[in-house]
Design a protein around this motif. Structure first.
Motif, PDB file in Angstrom:
ATOM      1  N   LEU A   1       1.405  -1.154   0.119  1.00  0.00           N
ATOM      2  CA  LEU A   1      -0.013   0.491  -0.227  1.00  0.00           C
ATOM      3  C   LEU A   1       0.579   1.419   0.116  1.00  0.00           C
ATOM      4  CD1 LEU A   1      -2.923  -0.909   2.542  1.00  0.00           C
ATOM      5  CD2 LEU A   1      -3.204  -0.729   0.349  1.00  0.00           C
ATOM      6  N   GLN A   2       1.963   1.313   0.848  1.00  0.00           N
ATOM      7  CA  GLN A   2       3.025   2.491   0.538  1.00  0.00           C
ATOM      8  C   GLN A   2       3.678   2.484  -0.703  1.00  0.00           C
ATOM      9  OE1 GLN A   2       3.826   4.814   3.251  1.00  0.00           O
ATOM     10  NE2 GLN A   2       1.722   4.275   4.623  1.00  0.00           N
ATOM     11  N   LEU A   3       3.760   1.135  -1.461  1.00  0.00           N
ATOM     12  CA  LEU A   3       5.088   1.453  -2.523  1.00  0.00           C
ATOM     13  C   LEU A   3       2.926   2.298  -3.403  1.00  0.00           C
ATOM     14  CD1 LEU A   3       6.676   0.802  -5.124  1.00  0.00           C
ATOM     15  CD2 LEU A   3       5.697  -1.445  -5.059  1.00  0.00           C
ATOM     16  N   ALA A   4       2.065   1.455  -3.806  1.00  0.00           N
ATOM     17  CA  ALA A   4       1.046   2.654  -4.086  1.00  0.00           C
ATOM     18  C   ALA A   4       1.139   4.209  -4.266  1.00  0.00           C
ATOM     19  CB  ALA A   4      -0.042   1.059  -3.916  1.00  0.00           C
ATOM     20  N   GLY A   5       1.223   4.781  -3.351  1.00  0.00           N
ATOM     21  CA  GLY A   5       0.702   5.753  -2.651  1.00  0.00           C
ATOM     22  C   GLY A   5       1.782   6.892  -3.399  1.00  0.00           C
ATOM     23  N   ARG A   6       3.088   5.816  -3.727  1.00  0.00           N
ATOM     24  CA  ARG A   6       3.874   6.631  -4.900  1.00  0.00           C
ATOM     25  C   ARG A   6       3.407   7.145  -5.917  1.00  0.00           C
ATOM     26  NH1 ARG A   6       4.938   8.059  -0.665  1.00  0.00           N
ATOM     27  NH2 ARG A   6       4.199   6.836   0.627  1.00  0.00           N
ATOM     28  N   ALA A   7       2.362   6.349  -6.300  1.00  0.00           N
ATOM     29  CA  ALA A   7       1.823   6.824  -7.706  1.00  0.00           C
ATOM     30  C   ALA A   7       0.795   7.713  -7.690  1.00  0.00           C
ATOM     31  CB  ALA A   7       1.233   5.583  -8.382  1.00  0.00           C
ATOM     32  N   GLY A   8       0.673   8.534  -9.392  1.00  0.00           N
ATOM     33  CA  GLY A   8      -0.540   9.215  -9.182  1.00  0.00           C
ATOM     34  C   GLY A   8      -0.687  10.366  -8.189  1.00  0.00           C
ATOM     35  N   ARG A   9       0.365  11.041  -7.395  1.00  0.00           N
ATOM     36  CA  ARG A   9       0.567  12.351  -6.451  1.00  0.00           C
ATOM     37  C   ARG A   9       0.055  13.337  -7.333  1.00  0.00           C
ATOM     38  NH1 ARG A   9       2.149   9.568  -1.256  1.00  0.00           N
ATOM     39  NH2 ARG A   9       2.704  11.920  -0.807  1.00  0.00           N
ATOM     40  N   GLY A  10       0.576  12.927  -8.595  1.00  0.00           N
ATOM     41  CA  GLY A  10       0.530  14.855  -9.692  1.00  0.00           C
ATOM     42  C   GLY A  10      -0.926  14.751  -9.668  1.00  0.00           C
ATOM     43  N   GLU A  11      -0.891  15.754 -10.819  1.00  0.00           N
ATOM     44  CA  GLU A  11      -1.956  16.413 -11.541  1.00  0.00           C
ATOM     45  C   GLU A  11      -2.363  15.106 -12.778  1.00  0.00           C
ATOM     46  OE1 GLU A  11      -1.083  19.170 -14.073  1.00  0.00           O
ATOM     47  OE2 GLU A  11      -1.776  20.900 -12.484  1.00  0.00           O
ATOM     48  N   ARG A  12      -1.252  13.839 -12.631  1.00  0.00           N
ATOM     49  CA  ARG A  12      -1.669  12.257 -13.456  1.00  0.00           C
ATOM     50  C   ARG A  12      -2.883  11.990 -12.834  1.00  0.00           C
ATOM     51  NH1 ARG A  12       3.122  12.924 -18.532  1.00  0.00           N
ATOM     52  NH2 ARG A  12       2.855  14.846 -18.444  1.00  0.00           N
ATOM     53  N   PRO A  13      -3.323  10.956 -13.201  1.00  0.00           N
ATOM     54  CA  PRO A  13      -3.654   9.784 -12.334  1.00  0.00           C
ATOM     55  C   PRO A  13      -2.854   8.560 -12.306  1.00  0.00           C
ATOM     56  CG  PRO A  13      -5.196   9.898 -14.401  1.00  0.00           C
ATOM     57  CD  PRO A  13      -4.206  10.821 -14.243  1.00  0.00           C
ATOM     58  N   GLY A  14      -2.707   7.858 -11.614  1.00  0.00           N
ATOM     59  CA  GLY A  14      -1.449   7.071 -10.734  1.00  0.00           C
ATOM     60  C   GLY A  14      -2.373   5.290 -11.017  1.00  0.00           C
ATOM     61  N   SER A  15      -1.131   4.354 -11.489  1.00  0.00           N
ATOM     62  CA  SER A  15      -1.625   2.591 -11.540  1.00  0.00           C
ATOM     63  C   SER A  15      -0.385   1.951 -10.579  1.00  0.00           C
ATOM     64  CB  SER A  15      -2.156   2.441 -12.895  1.00  0.00           C
ATOM     65  OG  SER A  15      -1.191   1.994 -14.014  1.00  0.00           O
TER      66      SER A  15
END
Length: 781
Positions: A633-647
């Motif tokens: 979950l912590q790793l997942a939280g690195r993605a999508g922190r800016g304007e673009r969505p993360g996966s």
């Protein structure tokens, strides 16, 4: 023996009246040997001393600094006066104050060790080292470079220096500017003559740890930006959390549970600002050094370069200077300190707020050397004197969750732990969506004829990331090239000659390879033939960060990859340098070990991937599921922190594992409740307590015999207290650096004291060649 403050007693040479026959001798603790020892010294100069003072004393012909423990009015009969050496001088008065003495005593009691061993662990290296009376008592002045406000005519290089100084609060040490930052002295002198900077002499103090070093640090945007210089506007949930923190009474404990990217750090900073304004100091703690740069940069941007830094990456001299600043601050301005678990012992007084960011992280627990303390428990002791304890996490530990859990049927009374107030930050800042998780079933990949380490789906996603100008992070459980080297003819695995573990294959880009032990750091060349059967059919198995990078670069031409693990982040600025390069767009993909998942705020990262998740899922440990889900979950939280969505993409051979299911649905609270129910039914931690006794010795038979003898000695008392004794048995890694290891596990009801005598009594009668370590509430079972 404790450090209870003694009444000051002075023997004056010219005292009126009849001469006094009372002679005061002092017991002094000196850092000598593995644990330090107490020696008795005379006081012929009639120095005014008290317990807690530092004094200069001779030992084995060399000067040392020792800690005064207590006074003796009468010497023991077996210690003649003629044999006593004399205290030569007072080094520092009241170095250990009563509040700090009480803290050490309580930590020693909880960790089942001596106060003196706790003292040695708490003090910075060199604090009680050899004394150098010939040197000045205080630190030497150093040159400090400060930017001067106003418009100046500057060359491009001078302008770069001005911008670098502004990035770090307006000033820096000259030695750093001309050293790690890479600016020449002529650039500084030219700016000084033009009125752009001033150079003044300053004593090391608030800036003891120095500002961030290196040219990458000067331009880094990974951690702090100009917007961090002022408090950010808080959303409703953040405002409510901050108000609850500031309104909580002294001694309160709170859990700030917020999803990744929900703005917990901003709440920390604004709570710290209010605490400092009220005249109290603040401790901001993180579990690992790798998380220090971003938090430190944000704090210095907000509060100036006076923010202190305290962890093992700071030099011994730097940590001693920070310690002295904390002592001096008891009489002056409050301080803000950023550090790892060792900083929890800093003598800040008064301290108003202690923050444990990522409170769930196991790095907060020290398992060697003794005392085997948990930073969270030490912080709780400190908060009894009136400070607030704020625990923050997106994935709180079961122990902390239970302390504030709404289901009272699951609670266990524990007088040591106060009730914890739960504060929630349920959404990401700006309404950003949490990343979508997809799973690649590697069994299907294998059945379809794809035998590569990296799945086709991940290759496709990485290609898309590069084409869009985005970035990705890829987590690999192991560093190095491959996990081990094995003979395909006989199955022999190349082992470390000093440890019962396989050697890891490491390889440089030019092709040179070698074997390395990650336990004792033994290194050796790769041989061409198997030492068991003589075959040349050697093959590396498993995959580390180096091998993953090699395959990525081979499959995706032009892909720019950086490696982020312990081998590439060594040195004071290792973490900051790599993160700054990645944030500056110098790479498309960052491949790293578990440190990759913690605390990084990189707006351009839109994909987080996990290779070989099965090694994390199937560890033989009680907390394996909890720690694996926390990491993912912590790793997942690195993605999508800016304007673009993360996966998020996870490769696994166990797609139906409960941890993977909870990762997909994102319901961490549901996992916590289910796990607590299972632990409650099985009477396991946190509904019970454990204690691990570790034995280590050069002789296998002596170590085993010592463990068995101690087990039989303590078994009656353990069973009488309602505890169970399991073992002794060889440790999971039975030999490290040539020393054989055994262990003994005690298991009993939660909230009950350990049914063990004091450490010194436990050691009585044991083989002197075998060491004993007591680890209450171990993190690995």
């Amino acid at each position: 023996m404790g450090f209870a403050r003694q009444t000051r007693q002075v023997v004056a040479a010219d005292a009126p009246g009849p001469p006094s026959t009372a002679v005061i001798y002092w017991q002094v603790w000196v850092e000598a040997g593995r644990e330090g020892r107490i020696f008795t010294y005379a006081n012929p100069q009639h120095l005014e001393l008290a317990a807690g003072d530092l004094v200069r004393v001779p030992l084995r012909g060399r000067p040392h600094v020792g800690l005064v423990v207590e006074a003796l009015q009468v010497l023991p009969t077996d210690l003649p006066v003629a044999r006593l050496l004399a205290i030569t001088a007072l080094h520092q008065r009241a170095a250990v104050d009563p509040h700090w003495q009480e803290l050490l005593q309580e930590v020693a009691r909880q960790c089942h060790t001596t106060v003196f061993k706790t003292l040695k662990s708490a003090l910075p290296p060199g604090w009680l080292g050899q004394s150098r009376p010939s040197q000045p008592a205080g630190p030497r002045p150093l040159s400090w470079v400060s930017a001067v406000e106003g418009v100046v005519v500057a060359t491009p290089r001078q302008q770069q220096l001005l911008e670098a100084l502004q990035q770090h609060g307006g000033g820096a040490w000259l030695r750093d500017v001309c050293g790690g930052w890479g600016f020449s002295r002529s650039v500084v002198d030219g700016l000084r003559r033009g009125g752009g900077v001033s150079v003044t002499a300053r004593l090391p103090g608030l800036e003891a740890a120095g500002p961030p070093r290196g040219p990458a640090a000067a331009s880094a945007t990974v951690a702090a930006s100009s917007s961090d210089s002022e408090p950010r506007a808080l959303n409703t949930a953040q405002q409510q959390a901050l108000a609850a923190i500031l309104a909580s009474p002294p001694g309160s404990e709170l859990l700030l549970w917020g999803v990744t990217g929900s703005g917990k750090t901003e709440v920390y900073l604004q709570a710290a600002a209010a605490t400092l304004a009220a005249g109290s100091s603040v401790l901001l703690l993180t579990p690992e050094i790798g998380l220090i740069p971003q938090l430190l940069d944000r704090c210095r941007t907000r509060f100036g370069t006076g923010v202190l830094e305290f962890h093992s990456g700071v030099s011994d001299a730097g940590r001693v200077l920070v310690w002295r600043r904390c002592l001096a601050a008891r009489r002056g301005e409050p301080l803000l300190v950023v550090g790892t678990r060792s900083a929890v012992f800093l003598p800040l007084q008064p301290i108003g707020l202690i923050v444990l960011d990522e409170e769930h992280d196991t790095s907060y627990k020290q398992d060697a050397p003794m005392p085997c303390y948990h930073c969270r428990d030490v912080a709780r002791i400190r908060c009894r004197s009136g400070s607030r304890l704020l625990l923050g996490s997106a994935t709180p530990s079961l122990e902390t969750w239970l302390a504030c859990h709404p289901l009272s049927s699951l609670r266990k009374s524990d007088a040591r732990r106060p009730a914890t107030t739960l504060l929630r930050l349920p959404d990401r800042i700006g309404g950003a969506q949490t990343p979508r998780v997809s799973v690649v079933d590697m069994r299907l990949e294998l059945a379809d004829g794809h035998r590569r380490l990296i799945s086709r789906a991940l290759m496709e996603r990485l290609e898309q990331v590069r084409e869009r100008g985005e970035q990705a992070v890829v987590l690999v459980p192991r560093r190095g090239y491959s996990s081990f080297l094995s003979c395909r003819s006989c199955g022999e695995v190349v082992q470390c000659p000093h440890c019962d573990v396989a050697l890891t294959v490491h390889r440089q880009r030019e092709g040179r390879a070698w074997l390395r032990c990650h336990w004792c750091d033994h290194r050796q060349e790769i041989t061409e033939r198997c030492g068991h059967c003589g075959s040349t059919a050697f093959k590396p198995f498993g995959a580390g960060t180096q091998r993953v990078i090699e395959q990525l670069e081979g499959e995706l031409e032009g892909l720019r990859v950086l490696r982020f693990d312990r081998d590439t982040t060594r040195g004071r600025d290792g973490h900051r340098r790599l993160l700054a390069a990645f944030a500056a767009g110098e790479a498309d993909v960052l491949v790293g070990t578990q440190m990759l998942a913690k605390g990084m705020d990189l707006p351009q990262v839109t994909l987080a991937a996990v290779l070989a998740a099965d090694g994390l899922l199937h560890r033989p440990d009680l907390r394996a599921a909890e720690q694996c889900l926390q990491l993912l979950l912590q790793l997942a939280g690195r993605a999508g922190r800016g304007e673009r969505p993360g996966s998020v993409l996870v490769q696994t051979y166990s797609p139906d594992h409960p941890v993977i299911c909870h990762l997909i649905d994102g319901h961490y609270e549901r996992f916590l409740d289910e796990e607590l129910q299972l632990r409650h039914q099985a009477r396991l931690v946190p509904f019970s307590r454990a204690c691990l006794l570790r034995f280590a010795g050069g002789s296998a038979s002596a170590t085993a015999t010592t463990a068995a003898a101690l087990a039989e000695r303590v078994r009656p008392a353990v069973q009488a207290a309602g505890w169970e004794l399991i073992g002794p048995a060889p440790a999971p890694v039975a030999r490290v650096a040539g020393r054989h290891r055994w262990q003994l596990l005690l298991h009993g009801p939660a909230g009950t004291p350990l049914p063990l005598p004091e450490e010194q009594m436990l050691r009585q009668g044991l083989d002197g060649r075998v060491t004993l370590s007591i680890d209450p509430d171990p993190m690995e079972l």
